[in-house]
Design a protein around this motif. Structure first.
Motif, PDB file in Angstrom:
ATOM      1  N   UNK A  11       0.882  -1.148   0.326  1.00 49.63           N
ATOM      2  CA  UNK A  11       0.004   0.032  -0.328  1.00 49.63           C
ATOM      3  C   UNK A  11       1.376   1.942   0.310  1.00 49.63           C
ATOM      4  N   UNK A  12       1.085   1.403  -1.111  1.00 46.91           N
ATOM      5  CA  UNK A  12       2.477   2.565  -0.992  1.00 46.91           C
ATOM      6  C   UNK A  12       2.229   3.568  -2.536  1.00 46.91           C
ATOM      7  N   UNK A  13       2.979   4.542  -2.655  1.00 46.40           N
ATOM      8  CA  UNK A  13       2.611   5.479  -4.122  1.00 46.40           C
ATOM      9  C   UNK A  13       3.196   4.681  -5.119  1.00 46.40           C
ATOM     10  N   UNK A  14       3.567   3.594  -5.160  1.00 42.07           N
ATOM     11  CA  UNK A  14       3.825   2.555  -6.367  1.00 42.07           C
ATOM     12  C   UNK A  14       2.733   2.098  -6.726  1.00 42.07           C
ATOM     13  N   UNK A  44       0.781  -3.732   4.924  1.00 42.33           N
ATOM     14  CA  UNK A  44      -0.317  -3.519   4.371  1.00 42.33           C
ATOM     15  C   UNK A  44      -0.450  -4.081   2.870  1.00 42.33           C
ATOM     16  N   UNK A  45      -0.840  -4.872   2.047  1.00 39.94           N
ATOM     17  CA  UNK A  45      -0.666  -5.209   0.702  1.00 39.94           C
ATOM     18  C   UNK A  45      -2.122  -4.750   0.048  1.00 39.94           C
ATOM     19  N   UNK A  46      -1.909  -3.645  -1.059  1.00 42.87           N
ATOM     20  CA  UNK A  46      -3.904  -3.897  -1.670  1.00 42.87           C
ATOM     21  C   UNK A  46      -3.253  -4.749  -3.115  1.00 42.87           C
ATOM     22  N   UNK A  47      -4.838  -4.683  -3.462  1.00 36.69           N
ATOM     23  CA  UNK A  47      -5.193  -5.736  -4.173  1.00 36.69           C
ATOM     24  C   UNK A  47      -6.561  -5.314  -4.986  1.00 36.69           C
ATOM     25  N   UNK A  48      -6.414  -5.440  -6.757  1.00 34.99           N
ATOM     26  CA  UNK A  48      -7.081  -3.904  -7.334  1.00 34.99           C
ATOM     27  C   UNK A  48      -7.555  -4.491  -8.185  1.00 34.99           C
ATOM     28  N   UNK A  49      -8.938  -5.581  -8.709  1.00 31.78           N
ATOM     29  CA  UNK A  49      -9.209  -6.021 -10.460  1.00 31.78           C
ATOM     30  C   UNK A  49     -10.129  -4.909 -11.129  1.00 31.78           C
ATOM     31  N   UNK A  50      -8.765  -4.731 -12.226  1.00 28.37           N
ATOM     32  CA  UNK A  50      -9.132  -4.827 -14.054  1.00 28.37           C
ATOM     33  C   UNK A  50      -9.868  -5.633 -14.681  1.00 28.37           C
ATOM     34  N   UNK A  51     -10.837  -4.942 -15.508  1.00 24.68           N
ATOM     35  CA  UNK A  51     -10.804  -5.281 -17.190  1.00 24.68           C
ATOM     36  C   UNK A  51     -11.354  -4.511 -18.018  1.00 24.68           C
ATOM     37  N   UNK A  52     -11.096  -4.442 -18.935  1.00 21.57           N
ATOM     38  CA  UNK A  52     -10.645  -3.875 -20.543  1.00 21.57           C
ATOM     39  C   UNK A  52     -11.607  -5.109 -21.610  1.00 21.57           C
TER      40      UNK A  52
END
Length: 68
Positions: A11-14, A44-52
């Motif tokens: 969970x950072x700017x990158x 903290x580790x983030x996750x985000x799903x994306x679709x296209x």
């Protein structure tokens, strides 16, 4: 063809930059972000799903999703 990606990272700017770059290449957020805590790394580790949606292209396993 509909493409799917799932970004994970600290969970950072990158992490935010990676998701922002994908959004600016036409990807859309899919669902809510997820968070978990890595006890060993104390972060903290983030996750985000994306679709296209990509018209006129058939899916093959050799598609490099990072280039879409």
């Amino acid at each position: 063809m509909k493409l799917f990606r799932y970004f994970t990272g600290p969970d950072d700017a990158r992490f935010c930059e990676r998701v922002t770059a994908a959004l600016n290449r036409g990807w859309e957020l899919y669902g809510n972000p997820t968070l978990t805590y890595n006890e060993e790394q104390k972060r903290v580790i983030c996750g985000q799903a994306l679709v296209k949606e990509v018209e006129g292209v058939d899916y093959t396993p050799d598609i490099d999703l990072s280039q879409q």
